[in-house]
Structures are given as structure tokens and as C-alpha cells.
Design a protein around this motif. Sequence first.
Motif, PDB file in Angstrom:
ATOM      1  N   THR A 136      -6.238   7.728   3.669  1.00  0.00           N
ATOM      2  CA  THR A 136      -7.631   7.375   3.354  1.00  0.00           C
ATOM      3  C   THR A 136      -7.760   7.033   1.876  1.00  0.00           C
ATOM      4  O   THR A 136      -8.500   6.128   1.487  1.00  0.00           O
ATOM      5  CB  THR A 136      -8.571   8.534   3.720  1.00  0.00           C
ATOM      6  N   ILE A 137      -7.047   7.778   1.045  1.00  0.00           N
ATOM      7  CA  ILE A 137      -6.952   7.463  -0.387  1.00  0.00           C
ATOM      8  C   ILE A 137      -5.545   6.937  -0.639  1.00  0.00           C
ATOM      9  O   ILE A 137      -4.562   7.622  -0.352  1.00  0.00           O
ATOM     10  CB  ILE A 137      -7.228   8.697  -1.248  1.00  0.00           C
ATOM     11  N   SER A 138      -5.457   5.722  -1.152  1.00  0.00           N
ATOM     12  CA  SER A 138      -4.142   5.102  -1.332  1.00  0.00           C
ATOM     13  C   SER A 138      -4.159   4.153  -2.515  1.00  0.00           C
ATOM     14  O   SER A 138      -5.222   3.822  -3.063  1.00  0.00           O
ATOM     15  CB  SER A 138      -3.731   4.351  -0.063  1.00  0.00           C
ATOM     16  N   LEU A 139      -2.968   3.716  -2.899  1.00  0.00           N
ATOM     17  CA  LEU A 139      -2.801   2.696  -3.924  1.00  0.00           C
ATOM     18  C   LEU A 139      -2.434   1.384  -3.243  1.00  0.00           C
ATOM     19  O   LEU A 139      -1.543   1.353  -2.384  1.00  0.00           O
ATOM     20  CB  LEU A 139      -1.709   3.092  -4.919  1.00  0.00           C
ATOM     21  N   VAL A 140      -3.092   0.305  -3.627  1.00  0.00           N
ATOM     22  CA  VAL A 140      -2.782  -1.002  -3.068  1.00  0.00           C
ATOM     23  C   VAL A 140      -3.080  -2.056  -4.138  1.00  0.00           C
ATOM     24  O   VAL A 140      -4.130  -2.007  -4.787  1.00  0.00           O
ATOM     25  CB  VAL A 140      -3.599  -1.285  -1.781  1.00  0.00           C
ATOM     26  N   LEU A 141      -2.160  -2.963  -4.335  1.00  0.00           N
ATOM     27  CA  LEU A 141      -2.330  -3.987  -5.367  1.00  0.00           C
ATOM     28  C   LEU A 141      -3.122  -5.166  -4.813  1.00  0.00           C
ATOM     29  O   LEU A 141      -2.701  -5.825  -3.859  1.00  0.00           O
ATOM     30  CB  LEU A 141      -0.972  -4.464  -5.877  1.00  0.00           C
ATOM     31  N   VAL A 142      -4.297  -5.410  -5.422  1.00  0.00           N
ATOM     32  CA  VAL A 142      -5.172  -6.510  -5.008  1.00  0.00           C
ATOM     33  C   VAL A 142      -5.550  -7.311  -6.241  1.00  0.00           C
ATOM     34  O   VAL A 142      -5.929  -6.743  -7.275  1.00  0.00           O
ATOM     35  CB  VAL A 142      -6.445  -5.978  -4.321  1.00  0.00           C
ATOM     36  N   ARG A 194       0.838  -1.203   0.000  1.00  0.00           N
ATOM     37  CA  ARG A 194       0.000   0.000   0.000  1.00  0.00           C
ATOM     38  C   ARG A 194       0.872   1.251   0.000  1.00  0.00           C
ATOM     39  O   ARG A 194       1.858   1.339   0.737  1.00  0.00           O
ATOM     40  CB  ARG A 194      -0.916  -0.005   1.219  1.00  0.00           C
ATOM     41  N   ILE A 195       0.476   2.239  -0.816  1.00  0.00           N
ATOM     42  CA  ILE A 195       1.144   3.534  -0.857  1.00  0.00           C
ATOM     43  C   ILE A 195       0.111   4.611  -0.544  1.00  0.00           C
ATOM     44  O   ILE A 195      -0.784   4.874  -1.353  1.00  0.00           O
ATOM     45  CB  ILE A 195       1.778   3.807  -2.235  1.00  0.00           C
ATOM     46  N   PRO A 196       0.191   5.254   0.641  1.00  0.00           N
ATOM     47  CA  PRO A 196      -0.756   6.328   0.981  1.00  0.00           C
ATOM     48  C   PRO A 196      -0.585   7.521   0.035  1.00  0.00           C
ATOM     49  O   PRO A 196       0.539   7.880  -0.329  1.00  0.00           O
ATOM     50  CB  PRO A 196      -0.372   6.703   2.418  1.00  0.00           C
ATOM     51  N   LEU A 197      -1.717   8.126  -0.354  1.00  0.00           N
ATOM     52  CA  LEU A 197      -1.676   9.275  -1.244  1.00  0.00           C
ATOM     53  C   LEU A 197      -2.218  10.538  -0.585  1.00  0.00           C
ATOM     54  O   LEU A 197      -1.534  11.551  -0.512  1.00  0.00           O
ATOM     55  CB  LEU A 197      -2.474   8.973  -2.523  1.00  0.00           C
ATOM     56  N   VAL A 224     -10.227   3.742  -1.343  1.00  0.00           N
ATOM     57  CA  VAL A 224     -10.798   4.984  -0.796  1.00  0.00           C
ATOM     58  C   VAL A 224     -11.572   4.633   0.469  1.00  0.00           C
ATOM     59  O   VAL A 224     -12.727   4.189   0.406  1.00  0.00           O
ATOM     60  CB  VAL A 224     -11.717   5.679  -1.814  1.00  0.00           C
ATOM     61  N   GLY A 225     -10.941   4.823   1.617  1.00  0.00           N
ATOM     62  CA  GLY A 225     -11.610   4.567   2.889  1.00  0.00           C
ATOM     63  C   GLY A 225     -12.103   3.135   3.005  1.00  0.00           C
ATOM     64  O   GLY A 225     -11.383   2.171   2.728  1.00  0.00           O
ATOM     65  N   TRP A 226     -13.390   3.018   3.391  1.00  0.00           N
ATOM     66  CA  TRP A 226     -13.987   1.695   3.597  1.00  0.00           C
ATOM     67  C   TRP A 226     -14.478   1.075   2.291  1.00  0.00           C
ATOM     68  O   TRP A 226     -14.880  -0.083   2.261  1.00  0.00           O
ATOM     69  CB  TRP A 226     -15.180   1.810   4.562  1.00  0.00           C
ATOM     70  N   TRP A 227     -14.455   1.851   1.199  1.00  0.00           N
ATOM     71  CA  TRP A 227     -14.981   1.361  -0.086  1.00  0.00           C
ATOM     72  C   TRP A 227     -14.073   0.268  -0.634  1.00  0.00           C
ATOM     73  O   TRP A 227     -12.848   0.358  -0.513  1.00  0.00           O
ATOM     74  CB  TRP A 227     -15.063   2.513  -1.073  1.00  0.00           C
ATOM     75  N   PRO A 228     -14.648  -0.795  -1.228  1.00  0.00           N
ATOM     76  CA  PRO A 228     -13.804  -1.863  -1.793  1.00  0.00           C
ATOM     77  C   PRO A 228     -12.824  -1.332  -2.830  1.00  0.00           C
ATOM     78  O   PRO A 228     -13.120  -0.368  -3.551  1.00  0.00           O
ATOM     79  CB  PRO A 228     -14.831  -2.814  -2.431  1.00  0.00           C
ATOM     80  N   VAL A 229     -11.679  -1.956  -2.927  1.00  0.00           N
ATOM     81  CA  VAL A 229     -10.639  -1.535  -3.873  1.00  0.00           C
ATOM     82  C   VAL A 229     -11.158  -1.711  -5.303  1.00  0.00           C
ATOM     83  O   VAL A 229     -11.816  -2.711  -5.622  1.00  0.00           O
ATOM     84  CB  VAL A 229      -9.354  -2.354  -3.651  1.00  0.00           C
ATOM     85  N   PHE A 230     -10.854  -0.750  -6.177  1.00  0.00           N
ATOM     86  CA  PHE A 230     -11.372  -0.799  -7.544  1.00  0.00           C
ATOM     87  C   PHE A 230     -10.301  -0.342  -8.522  1.00  0.00           C
ATOM     88  O   PHE A 230      -9.174  -0.008  -8.137  1.00  0.00           O
ATOM     89  CB  PHE A 230     -12.636   0.063  -7.674  1.00  0.00           C
TER      90      PHE A 230
END
Length: 206
Positions: A79-85, A71-74, A161-167
Motif C-alpha cells: 500500500t505504501i511503496s516507492l515507484v519512479l514516475v 515499484r518497490i513495496p515498503l 500511498v494507496g489510491w493517492w497520486p504519487v508525490f
Amino acid sequence: MTDASDGTAATDAAGTVGADTPGSDDTAPAAPPAAPARRRLPLLVAVAVVVVVVDLATKIAIVAALADGQRIPLLLDGTISLVLVRNPGAAFSFATGMTWLLTLVAVAVVVGIARYARRMRSRGWAVALGLVLGGALGNLIDRFFRGPGPLQGHVVDFVSVGWWPVFNAADSAICLGGALLVGLALWGIEIDGSRSGRAAVGAGET
């Protein structure tokens, strides 16, 4: 005593006036045929291509830059970050474990849009369907070409983005296109560019 030539001249003048009258069927120009509504297929294809290119480019960059789960916080303290899933489910990680079925559904969506596109005349519908088509194709490419194998490939998601599923970009395009389609339906705009009866009446009363 009336001169016969005067009568002849009057008759000729009357005939000339009648022939030049704008309402005469013999001289009135025929109304030009209504121009056919412009096809919007090129616009749909262009929007879809842009979505696919953006989706593929961002996924390739993320896979090259991050390890799985990294994860890379932005913004906003992470709260808004990049994460590979690697997502085996549908958009926003729904329906996990039904990868092959979701692949078939995506194929059906692409075929359905291709069939509707032949009678499409609305610019709004072209943009909306182009977004949905591009998003479906973007994730479908992952289903076919990423591990663990064809029809079961996991989709690369990377925006958190926060609690929203990664997209990813394809998910965003699908949601945006779907929202636009709902708006067009509520506004009464048909795929051929016409307005539904209720919407047309409302527009006439405004």
C-alpha cells in the motif's frame, strides 16, 4: 518666637522631598523604546534550503536506484511503496500537459514569497513560507534541468500511498506549508507577528 533658620530648613527639606518624588518629571527615567520585532528571514531561508536539499537528494537516489515505473513495496503489503514516475503536471500529477504554465506559476510563487519576506516577523509564517518556497524551488529545479527541456522538464515523483497520486518531498513540503498558512490565518496571526482584531479580542476574553 520662631527661628528663621527653622523656616529655611523646612523649605529646603520640602524642596528635597519634591525633587526625589518618583512622579517628578525632572527625575523620572525615560521609558526605553520598544524593541523592534525580530526579522524571520534567516529562518525562512534555512527551512527552504533544508527542503530543497532533502528533495534533491531523494530524487537523485530514486532515479539512480529505479527504472521508470519500477515499484518497490515498503509497508502494508505494498500500500505504501516507492515507484519512479516522471510527472509533467503539478503536485500529485494534476494539470498534466501544462508544464510550461506550471513553471511560470512556480516562478511567480517564489517571487511573491521573496517580496513578502521583507516584512515578515512571525516565526510561524517563516516556517510555513519556507516550506512552500523550498517545495516550489525543488520542483522548479526539475522543470528547468530535467528532460524533455527547460520549462518543460518532468518532475520526479516516487512516493505511492494507496489510491493517492504519487508525490515527492517537495509536494509534501508545499502541502504542509499551505496547511500551516491556513492555520495561522484561522488563528488570526499576521505575517508581521501581530494578531487580527477578532483573534485579539478572543484571546483577551479567554
